[in-house]
Design an enzyme around this catalytic site. Structure first.
Site, PDB file in Angstrom:
ATOM      1  N   TYR A 165     -24.016   4.913  -5.320  1.00  0.00           N
ATOM      2  CA  TYR A 165     -23.621   3.508  -5.436  1.00  0.00           C
ATOM      3  C   TYR A 165     -23.796   2.779  -4.097  1.00  0.00           C
ATOM      4  O   TYR A 165     -24.347   1.683  -4.032  1.00  0.00           O
ATOM      5  CB  TYR A 165     -22.166   3.459  -5.896  1.00  0.00           C
ATOM      6  CG  TYR A 165     -21.584   2.101  -6.142  1.00  0.00           C
ATOM      7  CD1 TYR A 165     -22.000   1.329  -7.222  1.00  0.00           C
ATOM      8  CD2 TYR A 165     -20.580   1.603  -5.314  1.00  0.00           C
ATOM      9  CE1 TYR A 165     -21.432   0.080  -7.462  1.00  0.00           C
ATOM     10  CE2 TYR A 165     -20.004   0.369  -5.557  1.00  0.00           C
ATOM     11  CZ  TYR A 165     -20.435  -0.393  -6.631  1.00  0.00           C
ATOM     12  OH  TYR A 165     -19.872  -1.621  -6.858  1.00  0.00           O
ATOM     13  N   LYS A 169     -26.297  -0.340  -3.218  1.00  0.00           N
ATOM     14  CA  LYS A 169     -25.729  -1.618  -2.791  1.00  0.00           C
ATOM     15  C   LYS A 169     -26.267  -2.061  -1.436  1.00  0.00           C
ATOM     16  O   LYS A 169     -26.425  -3.270  -1.187  1.00  0.00           O
ATOM     17  CB  LYS A 169     -24.204  -1.526  -2.773  1.00  0.00           C
ATOM     18  CG  LYS A 169     -23.584  -1.428  -4.169  1.00  0.00           C
ATOM     19  CD  LYS A 169     -23.990  -2.588  -5.047  1.00  0.00           C
ATOM     20  CE  LYS A 169     -23.203  -2.657  -6.335  1.00  0.00           C
ATOM     21  NZ  LYS A 169     -23.623  -3.791  -7.192  1.00  0.00           N
TER      22      LYS A 169
END
Length: 305
Positions: A165, A169
């Site tokens: 993640y 990002k």
């Protein structure tokens, strides 16, 4: 008149959480909204339900707004092209994209499977590419367009158990920055937001003790999804035409501007560096400015006036 009167906005992940509030607030500000949501679970399971997106559309229409639902996946480029065509066919245009669609597959990196990695990168990174690539030529032709991408402090600051993640990002932050640079001559703006809000993503983090449970209760009341959603809508409005290439945060009623990587120290040796002098001279000179491996504490909120 609202901040988005006369504009058409595509909101991905618009069936739940921040995306839902983005769609509702955009409509309340006068936009015609394409509400996209795959209808899947937090980890990307149970895909293909039109229910969440259509429910938001019905709320918008009940309030007097205009909206249409879409349940395709942002991971499929042709499907995203279809979202753009849907906006054009239904509302005659498209002027902004708000892209909070996302999933989580949290696990320590040494236990992370290829599927855990691929699914998160696919939704966040590939999805961000798809919505940008499918719209950028239209925005260039009409000399008007705005993106709000979603980054995260898991990438900007780091977070244990979220290597997939966080990597995605951080990639989104770089993508947004370059789109802003390349799009400036055609009045195309791009910013990204690291939100903190009480959503199903936040709720998925395990509670370890009573103190953490108490903090969660406070979050549920004070750090709501509508707060970063309101900021996202503001930033894609024409009134924010001079804002591009930035990384923002939103946590409760705190709006945050994040720094971006810049050189903070340079050491030079005219005769050239060796392995020994790098270790004995260069690194010790830089060491006082090293960042700690632990996640930094949040900046204190400003004092109330």
């Amino acid at each position: 008149m609202g901040a988005l009167t006369g504009k058409v906005v595509l909101v991905t992940g618009g069936g739940n959480g921040i995306g839902r509030d983005c769609a509702l607030i955009a409509a309340a500000e006068g936009a015609k909204v394409v509400v996209n949501d795959l209808g899947g679970g937090l980890k990307g399971e149970d895909e293909g339900s039109q229910g969440p997106a259509e429910k938001v559309v019905q709320e918008i229409r009940a309030a007097g707004g205009e909206a249409v639902s879409n349940s395709d996946s942002v991971t499929n480029y042709k499907a995203v092209q279809g979202m753009v065509e849907q906006a054009m066919d239904t509302f005659g245009g498209l002027h902004a994209v708000i892209n909070p669609a996302g999933i989580l597959r949290d696990v320590m990196f040494h236990k992370m499977s290829e599927d855990d990695w691929d699914r998160v990168i696919d939704v966040h990174m590939r999805g961000s590419f798809n919505v940008a690539r499918a719209t950028i030529e239209l925005f260039r032709e009409q000399n008007d367009g705005a993106y709000m991408f979603f980054t995260s402090t898991s990438g900007l600051l780091g977070n244990i158990g979220q290597a997939n993640y966080g990597a995605a990002k951080m990639g989104i932050a770089g993508l947004s920055r370059i789109i802003a640079m390349e799009g400036a001559r055609n009045n195309i703006r791009s910013n990204c937001l690291a939100p903190v809000a009480w959503t199903r993503m936040t709720q998925s983090v395990p509670i370890k003790d009573e103190a953490q449970a108490a903090r969660r209760a406070v979050m549920a009341e004070k750090i709501r999804a509508d707060q970063p959603a309101r900021f996202s809508v503001a930033m894609v409005s024409p009134a924010a035409a001079n804002v591009s290439g930035q990384i923002f945060g939103a946590s409760g009623e705190n709006i945050i501007l994040y720094s971006q990587p810049r050189a903070i120290e340079t050491v030079t040796k005219e005769e050239g560096w060796t392995v020994d002098t790098i270790l004995s001279e260069a690194i010790p000179k830089m060491a006082p400015k090293f960042f700690d491996v632990q996640r930094p504490a949040p900046a204190p909120a400003p004092a109330k006036s």
